[in-house]
Every structure is written in C-alpha cells, then in structure tokens.
Design a protein around this motif. Structure first.
Motif, PDB file in Angstrom:
ATOM      1  N   GLU A  46       0.834  -1.206   0.000  1.00 25.07           N
ATOM      2  CA  GLU A  46       0.000   0.000   0.000  1.00 25.07           C
ATOM      3  C   GLU A  46       0.869   1.256   0.000  1.00 25.07           C
ATOM      4  O   GLU A  46       0.605   2.210  -0.723  1.00 25.07           O
ATOM      5  N   MET A  48       3.884   1.518  -1.111  1.00 26.68           N
ATOM      6  CA  MET A  48       4.523   1.664  -2.419  1.00 26.68           C
ATOM      7  C   MET A  48       3.559   2.271  -3.431  1.00 26.68           C
ATOM      8  O   MET A  48       3.925   3.130  -4.240  1.00 26.68           O
ATOM      9  N   GLU A  49       2.304   1.791  -3.374  1.00 26.00           N
ATOM     10  CA  GLU A  49       1.309   2.328  -4.309  1.00 26.00           C
ATOM     11  C   GLU A  49       1.084   3.818  -4.067  1.00 26.00           C
ATOM     12  O   GLU A  49       1.004   4.610  -5.011  1.00 26.00           O
ATOM     13  N   ARG A  50       0.994   4.163  -2.791  1.00 16.24           N
ATOM     14  CA  ARG A  50       0.768   5.573  -2.471  1.00 16.24           C
ATOM     15  C   ARG A  50       1.968   6.428  -2.884  1.00 16.24           C
ATOM     16  O   ARG A  50       1.812   7.555  -3.362  1.00 16.24           O
ATOM     17  N   HIS A  51       3.152   5.870  -2.680  1.00 17.11           N
ATOM     18  CA  HIS A  51       4.357   6.592  -3.083  1.00 17.11           C
ATOM     19  C   HIS A  51       4.363   6.829  -4.589  1.00 17.11           C
ATOM     20  O   HIS A  51       4.690   7.926  -5.061  1.00 17.11           O
ATOM     21  N   GLU A  52       3.943   5.806  -5.319  1.00 14.84           N
ATOM     22  CA  GLU A  52       3.917   5.915  -6.776  1.00 14.84           C
ATOM     23  C   GLU A  52       2.922   7.004  -7.212  1.00 14.84           C
ATOM     24  O   GLU A  52       3.219   7.844  -8.067  1.00 14.84           O
ATOM     25  N   ALA A  53       1.738   6.983  -6.582  1.00 15.26           N
ATOM     26  CA  ALA A  53       0.715   7.975  -6.912  1.00 15.26           C
ATOM     27  C   ALA A  53       1.202   9.385  -6.580  1.00 15.26           C
ATOM     28  O   ALA A  53       1.002  10.328  -7.352  1.00 15.26           O
ATOM     29  N   THR A  55       4.296  10.398  -6.440  1.00 10.12           N
ATOM     30  CA  THR A  55       5.349  10.763  -7.394  1.00 10.12           C
ATOM     31  C   THR A  55       4.729  11.269  -8.697  1.00 10.12           C
ATOM     32  O   THR A  55       5.159  12.281  -9.264  1.00 10.12           O
ATOM     33  N   GLU A  56       3.687  10.542  -9.147  1.00 10.04           N
ATOM     34  CA  GLU A  56       3.008  10.966 -10.382  1.00 10.04           C
ATOM     35  C   GLU A  56       2.396  12.355 -10.218  1.00 10.04           C
ATOM     36  O   GLU A  56       2.511  13.213 -11.093  1.00 10.04           O
ATOM     37  N   ARG A  57       1.741  12.545  -9.074  1.00 10.88           N
ATOM     38  CA  ARG A  57       1.081  13.832  -8.806  1.00 10.88           C
ATOM     39  C   ARG A  57       2.123  14.958  -8.756  1.00 10.88           C
ATOM     40  O   ARG A  57       1.885  16.047  -9.279  1.00 10.88           O
TER      41      ARG A  57
END
Ligand SMILES: [Zn+2]
Length: 173
Positions: A46, A48-53, A55-57
């Motif tokens: 979770e 990692m997913e939030r970190h990815e989101a 980063t995209e933002r």
C-alpha cells in the motif's frame, strides 16, 4: 521477523523439541509470525502504491508550475513590448503636438490650455454635423447662426461645454 520464523522452523525441524506443549507453542508462534508477515507485506504494498501515486502527482504539478511560469513570462514579455510601443507612440504624438502648438497664436494656445484643464484634457472639439464632439450636444439654431456669422479666423466656442469649436466642411453649417 523472518529470521525468528526461520529459527523457530529450524528448531521444529531439528527434532530437539519433543515436549508436546513446546511443540504446540512453537507451531503457534510460526503461524502467528506468518500472519504478521502477510499483514506487513500488505502495508508495504500500500505504501509503495501511495508513493507511486504521489510521485506521479508531483510530476504533474511540476509540469503545471512550468506551464504557468511560461505563461507568466510570456505575459511579461508582451506587456513590456506593449509599453515600449506606447512609449514610442507617446513620443511621436508629443512631438506632433509640440509642432502644431508652435503654429497656434499664443493667446489662443493659452485659452485652449485653460479649457483643457477644466474639461478633462480636451480643450477643443470638432463641430460635426451641428454637434459639438466635446460634449456631444447639438447646437441650437441660434448658436448655429452665430457660428455661421463668425469670421473664419474668429475663435468660436461651444455654449454648453465652452470648448473651442473647430469648424470643418462637415460641420453642417
Ligand atoms: Zn460642447
């Protein structure tokens, strides 16, 4: 936790633990560690997913900041160009005015400047189709007759706004 689980498993596999109660405890601990590990893996996923989101933002926002900065720079450049143009035009108009003012008799120029000050910057107005273009009022018949009768070089003024009236072929006289 993995190490502890592996150590427990090793002890279990070694056959050294023979007491049924100890064996049960060991197995229970291994099971509990496995559950805990599963939970932690979910948390890691979770995060990692939030970190990815995030980063995209962040990348998206950086792009927008860049776009807005480019727009602001463009606006400043256009403003500066417009200011330059206005300065140039003002210089030209000022020079033209000075040149025209030089040909106007001193007393008339003085009168014009006085009216100009009183009338918001416009001291003379064209008489166009019987209308004073300074105050936009149409001259009545008496006023028109007076203007008609006035010699060409006489200074005529609007009865309403007192501006100097400039007569032209389109004055409607
Ligand atoms: Zn007028």
């Amino acid at each position: 936790m993995r190490q502890r689980s592996a150590r427990d498993q090793k002890r279990l596999d070694s056959g050294q633990v023979t007491n049924p109660k100890d064996l049960e405890n060991l197995q229970s601990e291994i099971a509990s560690l496995a559950r805990r590990q599963g939970d932690l893996e979910d948390v890691v996923l979770e995060v990692m997913e939030r970190h990815e989101a995030a980063t995209e933002r962040a990348a998206e926002l950086a792009q927008r900041v860049e776009a807005v900065q480019a727009k602001a720079e463009d606006a400043v450049a256009r403003r500066d160009a417009a200011l330059g143009e206005i300065d140039g035009e003002a210089g030209t108009v000022r020079a033209e005015r000075d040149s025209v003012a030089g040909t106007v008799p001193a007393d008339l120029l003085k009168l014009y400047e006085k009216i100009r000050e009183q009338q918001g910057g416009v001291g003379a107005a064209r008489l166009f189709q019987r209308r004073c273009e300074g105050c936009r009022l149409e001259l009545n018949i008496t006023e028109l007759n007076e203007v008609r009768a006035a010699p060409e070089d006489e200074v005529v003024r609007c009865e309403n706004c007192r501006r100097v009236l400039v007569r032209t072929p389109e004055s409607g006289l």
